[in-house]
Scaffold this motif. Structure first.
Motif, PDB file in Angstrom:
ATOM      1  N   PRO A 143      -7.165  18.836 -11.222  1.00 15.80           N
ATOM      2  CA  PRO A 143      -7.431  20.499 -11.614  1.00 15.80           C
ATOM      3  C   PRO A 143      -7.212  20.232 -13.138  1.00 15.80           C
ATOM      4  CG  PRO A 143      -5.581  20.115 -10.564  1.00 15.80           C
ATOM      5  CD  PRO A 143      -5.213  19.171 -10.657  1.00 15.80           C
ATOM      6  N   SER A 188      -2.736  24.740 -15.349  1.00 17.05           N
ATOM      7  CA  SER A 188      -4.054  24.773 -14.976  1.00 17.05           C
ATOM      8  C   SER A 188      -5.341  25.843 -15.656  1.00 17.05           C
ATOM      9  CB  SER A 188      -4.385  24.570 -13.219  1.00 17.05           C
ATOM     10  OG  SER A 188      -3.681  25.380 -12.378  1.00 17.05           O
ATOM     11  N   THR A 230      -7.555  26.575 -13.911  1.00 18.18           N
ATOM     12  CA  THR A 230      -7.930  27.758 -13.159  1.00 18.18           C
ATOM     13  C   THR A 230      -7.044  27.887 -12.390  1.00 18.18           C
ATOM     14  OG1 THR A 230      -9.481  26.736 -12.617  1.00 18.18           O
ATOM     15  CG2 THR A 230     -10.061  27.711 -14.620  1.00 18.18           C
ATOM     16  N   GLU A 231      -6.944  28.676 -10.843  1.00 11.56           N
ATOM     17  CA  GLU A 231      -6.524  28.380  -9.721  1.00 11.56           C
ATOM     18  C   GLU A 231      -7.136  26.949  -9.278  1.00 11.56           C
ATOM     19  OE1 GLU A 231      -6.786  33.509 -10.255  1.00 11.56           O
ATOM     20  OE2 GLU A 231      -8.314  32.220  -9.298  1.00 11.56           O
ATOM     21  N   ILE A 232      -6.245  26.523  -8.236  1.00  6.21           N
ATOM     22  CA  ILE A 232      -6.186  25.541  -7.784  1.00  6.21           C
ATOM     23  C   ILE A 232      -7.874  26.164  -6.162  1.00  6.21           C
ATOM     24  CG2 ILE A 232      -5.783  23.703  -5.876  1.00  6.21           C
ATOM     25  CD1 ILE A 232      -4.647  23.791  -8.596  1.00  6.21           C
ATOM     26  N   THR A 233      -8.734  24.898  -6.445  1.00  4.44           N
ATOM     27  CA  THR A 233      -9.755  25.936  -5.599  1.00  4.44           C
ATOM     28  C   THR A 233      -9.980  25.073  -4.612  1.00  4.44           C
ATOM     29  OG1 THR A 233     -11.444  23.417  -6.301  1.00  4.44           O
ATOM     30  CG2 THR A 233     -11.141  25.468  -7.802  1.00  4.44           C
ATOM     31  N   PRO A 272     -11.393  29.926  -5.135  1.00  2.00           N
ATOM     32  CA  PRO A 272     -10.109  29.172  -5.190  1.00  2.00           C
ATOM     33  C   PRO A 272      -9.096  29.376  -3.271  1.00  2.00           C
ATOM     34  CG  PRO A 272      -9.758  31.948  -5.642  1.00  2.00           C
ATOM     35  CD  PRO A 272     -11.490  31.229  -6.380  1.00  2.00           C
ATOM     36  N   TRP A 290       4.438  31.404 -15.706  1.00  2.00           N
ATOM     37  CA  TRP A 290       3.028  32.776 -15.972  1.00  2.00           C
ATOM     38  C   TRP A 290       3.216  33.604 -16.809  1.00  2.00           C
ATOM     39  CZ3 TRP A 290       1.537  36.567 -14.401  1.00  2.00           C
ATOM     40  CH2 TRP A 290       0.223  36.931 -14.337  1.00  2.00           C
ATOM     41  N   VAL A 320     -13.802  30.479  -9.835  1.00  2.00           N
ATOM     42  CA  VAL A 320     -13.329  29.870 -10.687  1.00  2.00           C
ATOM     43  C   VAL A 320     -13.307  29.949 -11.865  1.00  2.00           C
ATOM     44  CG1 VAL A 320     -11.249  28.901  -9.412  1.00  2.00           C
ATOM     45  CG2 VAL A 320     -12.334  27.601 -10.511  1.00  2.00           C
ATOM     46  N   GLU A 370      -1.950  34.718  -7.424  1.00  7.17           N
ATOM     47  CA  GLU A 370      -0.632  33.448  -7.390  1.00  7.17           C
ATOM     48  C   GLU A 370       0.807  33.320  -7.269  1.00  7.17           C
ATOM     49  OE1 GLU A 370      -2.043  32.192 -11.437  1.00  7.17           O
ATOM     50  OE2 GLU A 370      -3.605  32.940 -10.726  1.00  7.17           O
ATOM     51  N   ARG A 389      -2.012  28.525  -9.166  1.00  6.01           N
ATOM     52  CA  ARG A 389      -2.117  27.309  -9.848  1.00  6.01           C
ATOM     53  C   ARG A 389      -1.426  26.779 -10.152  1.00  6.01           C
ATOM     54  NH1 ARG A 389      -5.289  29.875 -14.568  1.00  6.01           N
ATOM     55  NH2 ARG A 389      -5.629  31.060 -13.373  1.00  6.01           N
TER      56      ARG A 389
END
Length: 380
Positions: free
Chosen positions: A127, A162, A164-167, A194, A226, A290, A309, A372
């Protein structure tokens, strides 16, 4: 001074030199032997200090000393220093050197690793990370919702998050068979969407795997980290400001795109729906790839939309007793963990920067919840 006196003086000096030099060389030889054994066992973490000690002794070293030093530094991910020693070896040994080809290969890998790090990546396919500066902010709110109160000041150290959010693509490097599923026949499983249908434990397993893969201290963000990162220095209600209908450039949440497909979900006589369905259309009925919508002030995408998230914290009913140093609140009953942000399936109310939710650890993942990640970063 007589010849005999000169001879005795010379011998004393010589003995002094030998008395110093022999233990020095012996220590260097012993360290080289230890280094060789550790390298054969692929154990590199303690070796840089031994190489530095040998260099400080100024003892005789093998011709390939600089190569092995450079390789060691590469293995512990000190790429700049590795390149310096590999370059020294390449220059001195030339193309006839025993490890010339290996040194060239490691030098190129170190150079590429540095380039990735400067772009925010710790490895190919990792990421992209953005460094968030340290600071303080007012966390929570004093509205009528108990779990957002009391509003309190929190100080956060610098960290990287990161972008973006984890894909799905990134998660499937870790768990190749993962299937994020579908919703009403629409895929949630495309590579750049995501990852969803993951439990808190699954998110933890991913960061542990990524830490092992890269040697970097990855983890889930604390709830305070966050919210601090999501706010990006703002004190407004939403990322986009204080107008509940301004979500579409920034967040994929339930809006007019949803109502176009499911008009029966609207309740014109219910005042709350003017907030639940913003009067704009982001164009996505389910999770978007994302990074498609506008980033916040820190360059982070989809912080309060697309998918909810997971964060590190256990869920507490309010902030009484919460940490004020930015760390995760993990005491108490951890059957529930905090979920932050809204999603393509949820409301603008839940996209508020202070809004909180939770999920049950014992249950499976949700079709609109992902995560993320963060890692510890050097002070800015």
């Amino acid at each position: 001074m007589t010849m005999r006196t000169l001879t005795l003086t010379f011998l004393l000096i010589l003995f002094s030199i030998l008395a110093y030099a022999l233990p020095t060389q012996a220590e260097a030889d012993m360290l080289m032997q230890e280094i060789g054994q550790s390298m054969q066992a692929n154990q590199f973490s303690d070796l840089p200090e031994k190489f530095e000690r040998i260099a400080a002794l100024k003892a005789r070293v093998p011709a390939n000393f600089e190569y092995h030093w450079g390789r060691t530094l590469f293995e512990v991910k000190r790429y700049d220093a590795a390149m310096a020693h590999l370059d020294t070896y390449i220059t001195r040994a030339g193309s006839e050197g025993k490890y010339y080809a290996d040194a060239l290969g490691l030098y190129t890998k170190a150079k590429n690793a540095i380039a990735l790090q400067r772009q925010g990546f710790d490895c190919p396919g990792c990421p992209e990370m953005i460094q968030i500066p340290a600071g303080s902010f007012e966390m929570g709110s004093n509205n009528e919702l108990r779990d957002e109160a009391p509003k309190h000041r929190v100080t956060v150290k610098t960290f990287a998050m990161s972008k973006t959010e984890i894909t799905n693509r990134q998660f499937r490097q870790f768990r190749p068979g993962h299937d994020s599923g579908t919703y009403e026949g629409r895929s949630l499983n495309d590579d750049d969407q995501p990852v969803v249908n993951v439990r808190w434990d699954d998110a933890q397993a991913y960061v542990q795997w990524l830490t092992s893969k890269t040697g970097q201290p990855y983890r889930l963000p604390s709830e305070a980290e966050w919210e601090y990162a999501a706010r990006g220095g703002s004190t407004s209600t939403w990322i986009w400001g204080n107008n509940p209908h301004g979500s579409c450039p920034y967040d994929n949440i339930a809006d007019q795109t949803v109502l176009a497909i499911h008009p029966e979900w609207d309740s014109p006589d219910d005042e709350s729906t003017t907030v639940y369905f913003p009067k704009c259309s982001d164009g996505y009925f389910v999770a978007a790839p994302v990074g498609r919508l506008r980033a916040n002030a820190y360059g982070l995408h989809d912080m309060t939309g697309n998918v909810r998230e997971w964060v590190e914290d256990c869920y507490h009913l309010d902030y009484d007793g919460a940490p004020t140093d930015g760390t995760a609140w993990v005491g108490g009953n951890c059957d529930r963990h905090v979920l932050r942000g809204s999603s393509w399936f949820r409301s603008a109310q839940e996209a508020r920067l202070s809004a909180r939710g939770y999920g049950y650890q014992a249950k499976g993942g949700q079709f609109h919840a992902g995560f993320r990640i963060v890692r510890t970063a050097k002070p800015l």
